[in-house]
Design a protein around this motif. Sequence first.
Motif, mmCIF file in Angstrom:
data_model
loop_
_atom_site.group_PDB
_atom_site.id
_atom_site.type_symbol
_atom_site.label_atom_id
_atom_site.label_comp_id
_atom_site.label_asym_id
_atom_site.label_seq_id
_atom_site.Cartn_x
_atom_site.Cartn_y
_atom_site.Cartn_z
ATOM 1 N N TYR A 164 0.842 -1.194 0.000
ATOM 2 C CA TYR A 164 0.000 0.000 0.000
ATOM 3 C C TYR A 164 0.878 1.244 0.000
ATOM 4 C CZ TYR A 164 0.872 1.060 4.963
ATOM 5 O OH TYR A 164 1.463 1.400 6.154
ATOM 6 N N LEU A 165 0.282 2.365 -0.384
ATOM 7 C CA LEU A 165 0.945 3.660 -0.355
ATOM 8 C C LEU A 165 0.239 4.524 0.687
ATOM 9 C CD1 LEU A 165 1.168 4.215 -4.220
ATOM 10 C CD2 LEU A 165 3.094 3.697 -2.708
ATOM 11 N N SER A 166 0.977 5.317 1.404
ATOM 12 C CA SER A 166 0.393 6.104 2.495
ATOM 13 C C SER A 166 -0.275 7.384 1.992
ATOM 14 C CB SER A 166 1.486 6.467 3.502
ATOM 15 O OG SER A 166 2.493 7.251 2.875
ATOM 16 N N GLY A 217 0.628 7.472 -6.499
ATOM 17 C CA GLY A 217 0.235 6.163 -6.998
ATOM 18 C C GLY A 217 -1.167 5.812 -6.535
ATOM 19 N N ILE A 218 -1.532 4.561 -6.718
ATOM 20 C CA ILE A 218 -2.886 4.097 -6.417
ATOM 21 C C ILE A 218 -2.821 2.857 -5.541
ATOM 22 C CG2 ILE A 218 -4.986 3.101 -7.438
ATOM 23 C CD1 ILE A 218 -4.173 4.726 -9.999
ATOM 24 N N THR A 219 -3.696 2.800 -4.553
ATOM 25 C CA THR A 219 -3.818 1.608 -3.717
ATOM 26 C C THR A 219 -5.258 1.108 -3.759
ATOM 27 O OG1 THR A 219 -2.016 2.178 -2.198
ATOM 28 C CG2 THR A 219 -3.717 0.690 -1.361
ATOM 29 N N TYR A 220 -5.434 -0.180 -4.063
ATOM 30 C CA TYR A 220 -6.760 -0.798 -4.022
ATOM 31 C C TYR A 220 -7.017 -1.271 -2.600
ATOM 32 C CZ TYR A 220 -10.634 -4.014 -4.766
ATOM 33 O OH TYR A 220 -11.845 -4.651 -4.680
ATOM 34 N N GLU A 221 -8.046 -0.694 -1.965
ATOM 35 C CA GLU A 221 -8.397 -1.059 -0.603
ATOM 36 C C GLU A 221 -9.355 -2.249 -0.615
ATOM 37 O OE1 GLU A 221 -8.249 3.343 1.522
ATOM 38 O OE2 GLU A 221 -10.174 2.482 0.939
ATOM 39 N N THR A 222 -8.970 -3.307 0.040
ATOM 40 C CA THR A 222 -9.841 -4.480 0.092
ATOM 41 C C THR A 222 -11.048 -4.231 0.997
ATOM 42 O OG1 THR A 222 -8.373 -5.349 1.817
ATOM 43 C CG2 THR A 222 -8.019 -6.134 -0.428
ATOM 44 N N SER A 223 -10.919 -3.316 1.952
ATOM 45 C CA SER A 223 -12.023 -3.041 2.875
ATOM 46 C C SER A 223 -13.145 -2.268 2.182
ATOM 47 C CB SER A 223 -11.527 -2.258 4.090
ATOM 48 O OG SER A 223 -10.887 -1.051 3.672
ATOM 49 N N SER A 224 -12.788 -1.222 1.441
ATOM 50 C CA SER A 224 -13.798 -0.405 0.756
ATOM 51 C C SER A 224 -14.046 -0.852 -0.671
ATOM 52 C CB SER A 224 -13.351 1.064 0.736
ATOM 53 O OG SER A 224 -12.198 1.229 -0.087
ATOM 54 N N ARG A 225 -13.151 -1.717 -1.187
ATOM 55 C CA ARG A 225 -13.201 -2.177 -2.586
ATOM 56 C C ARG A 225 -13.148 -0.991 -3.544
ATOM 57 N NH1 ARG A 225 -18.222 -6.104 -2.918
ATOM 58 N NH2 ARG A 225 -17.427 -6.418 -5.032
ATOM 59 N N SER A 277 1.274 -4.601 3.195
ATOM 60 C CA SER A 277 -0.125 -4.504 3.597
ATOM 61 C C SER A 277 -0.553 -5.769 4.324
ATOM 62 C CB SER A 277 -1.012 -4.289 2.366
ATOM 63 O OG SER A 277 -2.374 -4.409 2.704
ATOM 64 N N SER A 278 -1.223 -5.584 5.448
ATOM 65 C CA SER A 278 -1.709 -6.732 6.217
ATOM 66 C C SER A 278 -3.074 -7.191 5.728
ATOM 67 C CB SER A 278 -1.799 -6.366 7.702
ATOM 68 O OG SER A 278 -2.685 -5.261 7.884
ATOM 69 N N SER A 279 -3.658 -6.450 4.762
ATOM 70 C CA SER A 279 -4.999 -6.778 4.285
ATOM 71 C C SER A 279 -5.019 -7.070 2.776
ATOM 72 C CB SER A 279 -5.973 -5.631 4.601
ATOM 73 O OG SER A 279 -5.501 -4.407 4.068
ATOM 74 N N SER A 280 -3.868 -7.510 2.253
ATOM 75 C CA SER A 280 -3.764 -7.929 0.839
ATOM 76 C C SER A 280 -4.135 -6.830 -0.150
ATOM 77 C CB SER A 280 -4.642 -9.163 0.582
ATOM 78 O OG SER A 280 -4.256 -10.231 1.410
ATOM 79 N N GLU A 281 -3.794 -5.595 0.174
ATOM 80 C CA GLU A 281 -4.045 -4.493 -0.751
ATOM 81 C C GLU A 281 -3.097 -4.594 -1.956
ATOM 82 O OE1 GLU A 281 -5.390 -0.781 2.007
ATOM 83 O OE2 GLU A 281 -3.448 -1.664 2.449
ATOM 84 N N ILE A 282 -3.436 -3.889 -3.010
ATOM 85 C CA ILE A 282 -2.610 -3.863 -4.225
ATOM 86 C C ILE A 282 -2.347 -2.415 -4.588
ATOM 87 C CG2 ILE A 282 -2.419 -4.575 -6.639
ATOM 88 C CD1 ILE A 282 -4.601 -6.652 -6.055
ATOM 89 N N SER A 283 -1.121 -2.114 -4.981
ATOM 90 C CA SER A 283 -0.788 -0.737 -5.354
ATOM 91 C C SER A 283 -0.165 -0.668 -6.732
ATOM 92 C CB SER A 283 0.173 -0.126 -4.322
ATOM 93 O OG SER A 283 -0.482 0.068 -3.086
#
Length: 207
Positions: A107-109, A136-144, A157-163
């Motif tokens: 993830y990116l902060s 950049g861009i981060t895909y949040e698995t929580s908010s989709r 990322s502890s929640s399998s996010e993708i950046s």
Amino acid sequence: MRSLHLVLGLGFIGLILGGRCYTDYKYDTGMFTDSERLDQRLLSLGNCQEWCDETPRCKGVVLSPVDWAVRECYLVATTHITARSGWESSSLTNCGLDYWSKNAGKYLSGYSAGTAKYDSLLKAQSECLKRSDCGGITYETSSRKFTLRTGIDLKDSSSSEISWIYNRFVLKIAPRSGGIRDKRISRLFWPNFAIPRNLTGYTLNYT
């Protein structure tokens, strides 16, 4: 001779990068024939392309609509994917010098100012390139959602996010006697390559 070396050098850069390149996901596309379907399973956007990389004959991926409870990924043996309302698709393409690199589990902060969350990766990428504070861009698995981020350093990322980070390549030819050189690249195909790097990647500069 210089032009020939330049062309060969660009080819080797593609080899060094490795992997395969895909088009951006396109909305309202996803129609294919039964004979072109290779496989299907429940997968996220980023994992769908990774699965395609591992599958022989795979030339494209199709994702079910974003409002489905769980998105379904289809692997297809064609790049000719036609219109289909609400669906998205991405196909293999030639790797260019400018590209978005995908980083699974990262993830990116920080959020970019203004609207920072989008349903589509394509829309998020387009908006990111317009903003000076977007790293950049981060895909949040929580908010989709695909979120625009200010950070440029990838973090675990502890929640399998993708950046995704946008990479711009600069190819600068420096004199043999000077310039900063990337020894790995120089040794492989031409001793006169100097590759300066900026915050978002490489910038093209041929002198």
